[in-house]
Write an enzyme that holds these catalytic residues in place. Structure first.
Site, PDB file in Angstrom:
ATOM      1  N   HIS A   7      13.944  33.181 -16.211  1.00  0.00           N
ATOM      2  CA  HIS A   7      13.565  34.390 -15.779  1.00  0.00           C
ATOM      3  C   HIS A   7      13.138  34.299 -14.260  1.00  0.00           C
ATOM      4  O   HIS A   7      13.029  33.184 -13.494  1.00  0.00           O
ATOM      5  CB  HIS A   7      12.175  34.882 -16.474  1.00  0.00           C
ATOM      6  CG  HIS A   7      10.851  33.860 -16.135  1.00  0.00           C
ATOM      7  ND1 HIS A   7      10.748  32.718 -16.910  1.00  0.00           N
ATOM      8  CD2 HIS A   7       9.963  33.800 -15.176  1.00  0.00           C
ATOM      9  CE1 HIS A   7       9.653  32.106 -16.368  1.00  0.00           C
ATOM     10  NE2 HIS A   7       9.095  33.011 -15.311  1.00  0.00           N
ATOM     11  N   HIS A  79       8.723  33.836  -8.138  1.00  0.00           N
ATOM     12  CA  HIS A  79       9.465  32.457  -8.451  1.00  0.00           C
ATOM     13  C   HIS A  79      10.741  32.673  -9.378  1.00  0.00           C
ATOM     14  O   HIS A  79      10.716  33.921  -9.949  1.00  0.00           O
ATOM     15  CB  HIS A  79       8.467  31.466  -9.054  1.00  0.00           C
ATOM     16  CG  HIS A  79       7.960  31.741 -10.302  1.00  0.00           C
ATOM     17  ND1 HIS A  79       6.765  32.473 -10.690  1.00  0.00           N
ATOM     18  CD2 HIS A  79       8.533  31.450 -11.532  1.00  0.00           C
ATOM     19  CE1 HIS A  79       6.432  32.577 -11.929  1.00  0.00           C
ATOM     20  NE2 HIS A  79       7.363  32.034 -12.617  1.00  0.00           N
ATOM     21  N   GLU A 130      10.364  27.243 -11.050  1.00  0.00           N
ATOM     22  CA  GLU A 130       9.460  26.488 -12.110  1.00  0.00           C
ATOM     23  C   GLU A 130      10.654  26.121 -12.898  1.00  0.00           C
ATOM     24  O   GLU A 130      11.736  26.745 -13.195  1.00  0.00           O
ATOM     25  CB  GLU A 130       8.854  27.781 -13.053  1.00  0.00           C
ATOM     26  CG  GLU A 130       8.329  27.439 -14.242  1.00  0.00           C
ATOM     27  CD  GLU A 130       7.367  28.642 -15.053  1.00  0.00           C
ATOM     28  OE1 GLU A 130       7.750  29.809 -14.718  1.00  0.00           O
ATOM     29  OE2 GLU A 130       6.647  28.394 -15.833  1.00  0.00           O
TER      30      GLU A 130
END
Lengths: 134, 134
Positions: A7, A79, A130
């Protein structure tokens, strides 16, 4: 090592307004808001078929996105999350290469209930990364 | 209206260094650099299976990412590109909803040889959005 693009996270100051814009104006498939008090955010998921966008709004004190929104009051891309098969192996490889893992270096349980780590944006050209074990 | 997440674009000051980091440190599948003089950037594509990241470095005078890198010298996430089936229909719907399309409002030929438009980040919570007709 890097798997799929899980994502892109976008921090916004007003989640209801952002969800309405993505749903009504951009015509995207938008979830109901999900408060995640353990993560200090409320999330709306945008399903794009191959990947997703997560709209994040601060929740409670000490939200991890509060400082970002102070610097970027209108919101912005926060992010990118990539999938990895083995997060401990990924961490060890990154640390051996000199990259910094945020926090104490131990994976936490992320918003999807899976182990996650964040990498220092200064080691990755200004992008907060991430990693999520899938 | 919004289709797949086509790519996330990350502007970097040193494309060779960034490509090496994504390839060697993150273990991603990284393309050779491709100069796109008509777009004022050199691009490296990172194939993530379901979607991709594009690393962008300025090329020539008046690069569209020069101002971004002045504000963010280390680099950073620059835009997100979503696929649409009909870019003129998408544009007309967005303009009718009050959103601003950058430039003269006419689609240009993007880095993949397909029609693209960019939407004003102030209308989308600080995120620069590219639409690409596929």
């Amino acid at each position: 090592m890097l798997g799929k693009l899980n994502h892109v996270a976008i921090a916004v100051p007003d989640l209801a307004a952002a969800a309405a814009t993505y749903g009504d104006v951009l015509g995207a498939k938008v979830s109901e808001p999900q408060p995640l008090p353990d993560h200090g955010v409320t999330v709306v998921f945008i399903d794009l078929g191959n990947s997703k966008v997560e709209l994040l709004e601060p929740l409670g004190e000490d939200s991890p996105i509060a400082a970002f929104l102070e610097k970027n009051p209108a919101g912005g891309m926060h992010h990118v999350c990539y999938e990895v098969a083995d997060i401990l192996a990924a961490r060890d490889r990154l640390v051996a290469a000199g990259a910094r893992v945020l926090g104490d270096g131990q994976p936490k349980t992320g918003a999807h209930g899976k182990p996650v780590l964040f990498l220092h944006p200064k080691d990755f050209f200004g992008t907060l990364i991430e990693l999520e074990q899938v």
